[in-house]
Design an enzyme around this catalytic site. Sequence first.
Site, PDB file in Angstrom:
ATOM      1  N   LYS A   1       0.827  -1.220   0.000  1.00 22.56           N
ATOM      2  CA  LYS A   1       0.000   0.000   0.000  1.00 22.56           C
ATOM      3  C   LYS A   1       0.861   1.271   0.000  1.00 22.56           C
ATOM      4  O   LYS A   1       0.628   2.188  -0.764  1.00 22.56           O
ATOM      5  CB  LYS A   1      -0.937   0.036   1.230  1.00 22.56           C
ATOM      6  CG  LYS A   1      -1.817  -1.179   1.396  1.00 22.56           C
ATOM      7  CD  LYS A   1      -2.776  -1.017   2.552  1.00 22.56           C
ATOM      8  CE  LYS A   1      -2.125  -0.930   3.912  1.00 22.56           C
ATOM      9  NZ  LYS A   1      -1.446  -2.169   4.362  1.00 22.56           N
TER      10      LYS A   1
ATOM     11  N   ARG B   1      -9.091   0.825   9.654  1.00 20.25           N
ATOM     12  CA  ARG B   1      -8.692  -0.533  10.027  1.00 20.25           C
ATOM     13  C   ARG B   1      -9.753  -1.231  10.857  1.00 20.25           C
ATOM     14  O   ARG B   1      -9.596  -2.412  11.182  1.00 20.25           O
ATOM     15  CB  ARG B   1      -7.407  -0.476  10.856  1.00 20.25           C
ATOM     16  CG  ARG B   1      -6.125  -0.803  10.087  1.00 20.25           C
ATOM     17  CD  ARG B   1      -4.998  -0.568  11.039  1.00 20.25           C
ATOM     18  NE  ARG B   1      -3.791  -1.294  10.806  1.00 20.25           N
ATOM     19  CZ  ARG B   1      -2.709  -0.789  10.196  1.00 20.25           C
ATOM     20  NH1 ARG B   1      -2.738   0.412   9.689  1.00 20.25           N
ATOM     21  NH2 ARG B   1      -1.607  -1.501  10.105  1.00 20.25           N
TER      22      ARG B   1
ATOM     23  N   ARG C   1      11.530  -4.903   3.846  1.00 22.87           N
ATOM     24  CA  ARG C   1      11.324  -3.563   4.409  1.00 22.87           C
ATOM     25  C   ARG C   1      12.041  -3.433   5.760  1.00 22.87           C
ATOM     26  O   ARG C   1      12.587  -2.382   6.075  1.00 22.87           O
ATOM     27  CB  ARG C   1       9.817  -3.357   4.581  1.00 22.87           C
ATOM     28  CG  ARG C   1       9.400  -1.956   4.874  1.00 22.87           C
ATOM     29  CD  ARG C   1       7.909  -1.809   4.731  1.00 22.87           C
ATOM     30  NE  ARG C   1       7.176  -2.530   5.765  1.00 22.87           N
ATOM     31  CZ  ARG C   1       5.848  -2.571   5.854  1.00 22.87           C
ATOM     32  NH1 ARG C   1       5.112  -1.951   4.952  1.00 22.87           N
ATOM     33  NH2 ARG C   1       5.247  -3.220   6.811  1.00 22.87           N
TER      34      ARG C   1
ATOM     35  N   ARG D   1      12.203  -0.887  10.697  1.00 24.54           N
ATOM     36  CA  ARG D   1      11.018  -0.873  11.571  1.00 24.54           C
ATOM     37  C   ARG D   1      11.041  -2.071  12.501  1.00 24.54           C
ATOM     38  O   ARG D   1      11.120  -3.207  12.043  1.00 24.54           O
ATOM     39  CB  ARG D   1       9.749  -0.914  10.710  1.00 24.54           C
ATOM     40  CG  ARG D   1       9.287   0.443  10.262  1.00 24.54           C
ATOM     41  CD  ARG D   1       8.066   0.325   9.396  1.00 24.54           C
ATOM     42  NE  ARG D   1       6.936  -0.341  10.038  1.00 24.54           N
ATOM     43  CZ  ARG D   1       5.720  -0.420   9.507  1.00 24.54           C
ATOM     44  NH1 ARG D   1       5.494   0.134   8.324  1.00 24.54           N
ATOM     45  NH2 ARG D   1       4.754  -1.040  10.128  1.00 24.54           N
TER      46      ARG D   1
ATOM     47  N   ARG E   1       0.185  -8.817  13.694  1.00 20.96           N
ATOM     48  CA  ARG E   1      -0.414  -7.784  12.832  1.00 20.96           C
ATOM     49  C   ARG E   1      -1.310  -8.415  11.770  1.00 20.96           C
ATOM     50  O   ARG E   1      -2.367  -7.878  11.425  1.00 20.96           O
ATOM     51  CB  ARG E   1       0.684  -6.930  12.184  1.00 20.96           C
ATOM     52  CG  ARG E   1       1.256  -5.916  13.191  1.00 20.96           C
ATOM     53  CD  ARG E   1       2.649  -5.462  12.829  1.00 20.96           C
ATOM     54  NE  ARG E   1       2.737  -4.760  11.580  1.00 20.96           N
ATOM     55  CZ  ARG E   1       3.835  -4.728  10.821  1.00 20.96           C
ATOM     56  NH1 ARG E   1       4.930  -5.370  11.184  1.00 20.96           N
ATOM     57  NH2 ARG E   1       3.834  -4.050   9.705  1.00 20.96           N
TER      58      ARG E   1
HETATM   59  P1  AMP Z   1       1.273   0.457   9.474  1.00 19.89           P
HETATM   60  O1  AMP Z   1       2.481   1.279   9.163  1.00 19.89           O
HETATM   61  O2  AMP Z   1       0.047   0.925   8.743  1.00 19.89           O
HETATM   62  O3  AMP Z   1       1.515  -1.025   9.328  1.00 19.89           O
HETATM   63  O4  AMP Z   1       0.962   0.701  11.028  1.00 19.89           O
HETATM   64  C1  AMP Z   1       1.895   0.378  12.046  1.00 19.89           C
HETATM   65  C2  AMP Z   1       1.176   0.279  13.373  1.00 19.89           C
HETATM   66  O5  AMP Z   1       0.556   1.546  13.695  1.00 19.89           O
HETATM   67  C3  AMP Z   1       0.017  -0.711  13.409  1.00 19.89           C
HETATM   68  O6  AMP Z   1       0.472  -2.025  13.700  1.00 19.89           O
HETATM   69  C4  AMP Z   1      -0.844  -0.148  14.533  1.00 19.89           C
HETATM   70  O7  AMP Z   1      -0.282  -0.424  15.807  1.00 19.89           O
HETATM   71  C5  AMP Z   1      -0.715   1.355  14.302  1.00 19.89           C
HETATM   72  N1  AMP Z   1      -1.748   1.858  13.356  1.00 19.89           N
HETATM   73  C6  AMP Z   1      -1.544   2.395  12.126  1.00 19.89           C
HETATM   74  N2  AMP Z   1      -2.698   2.747  11.552  1.00 19.89           N
HETATM   75  C7  AMP Z   1      -3.674   2.436  12.435  1.00 19.89           C
HETATM   76  C8  AMP Z   1      -5.089   2.539  12.417  1.00 19.89           C
HETATM   77  N3  AMP Z   1      -5.739   3.035  11.360  1.00 19.89           N
HETATM   78  N4  AMP Z   1      -5.760   2.111  13.516  1.00 19.89           N
HETATM   79  C9  AMP Z   1      -5.126   1.621  14.595  1.00 19.89           C
HETATM   80  N5  AMP Z   1      -3.798   1.472  14.671  1.00 19.89           N
HETATM   81  C10 AMP Z   1      -3.067   1.874  13.599  1.00 19.89           C
END
Ligand code: AMP
Length: 190
Positions: free
Chosen positions: A14, A89, A128, A134, A146
């Site tokens: 994404k 989400r 990544r 990360r 996740r």
């Molecule tokens: P991502 O980079 O989108 O994979 O997000 C990394 C982490 O941030 C996720 O595992 C969640 O802990 C938190 N996070 C990101 N976006 C959201 C969201 N829309 N709702 C809740 N937690 C989020």
Amino acid sequence: MKNFIIFGPPGAGKGSQCIILSKRYNFKHISTGDILREEVKRESELGLKAKNLMDKGELVSDALIIAIIERVLVNSNGVAGFLYDGFPRTVKQSEALEALLIKLGQKIDAVISLQTDEDVIIQRIQGRAAIEGREDDARTDVVKKRLEVYREQTHPLIEIYKKKGIYHPINGNLTIEQNFAEICEFIDQQ
Ligand code: AMP
């Protein structure tokens, strides 16, 4: 103003698509994960609240996320639209987005869903982890968590968007360029 949700599990590709799509169309790329990581780095109050949950691969509270989105939408001028990456989400977040957009006289134009196989996802997350460093990518248990959270809390959104007639799946297993071409072809028709 166009609003496209770029949907899919963690590691589906994404973020990579949003970076190039935002340049091509002058859309603002809203990645809630990037915003949260920035807050964690700054050690802000929000960052401190989010860090623990992010480290465990769990979701940050809907209220925090919705407040972030509201702030970004209201403060974005001069763009042709928005690309949502990693948001919504949960069902609650999707309802909040819809309500917010109605208030702004806008709507979700489409949910572009990257359908990426689990082995490709794992490869991408491992790649990544090496590049971006990360922590939540580097630990297998956190990656698993996740993906589980995605299946339980985010995957159900697909049915909701299908019912609304705005769900558009694409094959996420191709190269970045191939996926980009396919998404552009779709966006150009909107
Ligand atoms: P991502 O980079 O989108 O994979 O997000 C990394 C982490 O941030 C996720 O595992 C969640 O802990 C938190 N996070 C990101 N976006 C959201 C969201 N829309 N709702 C809740 N937690 C989020």
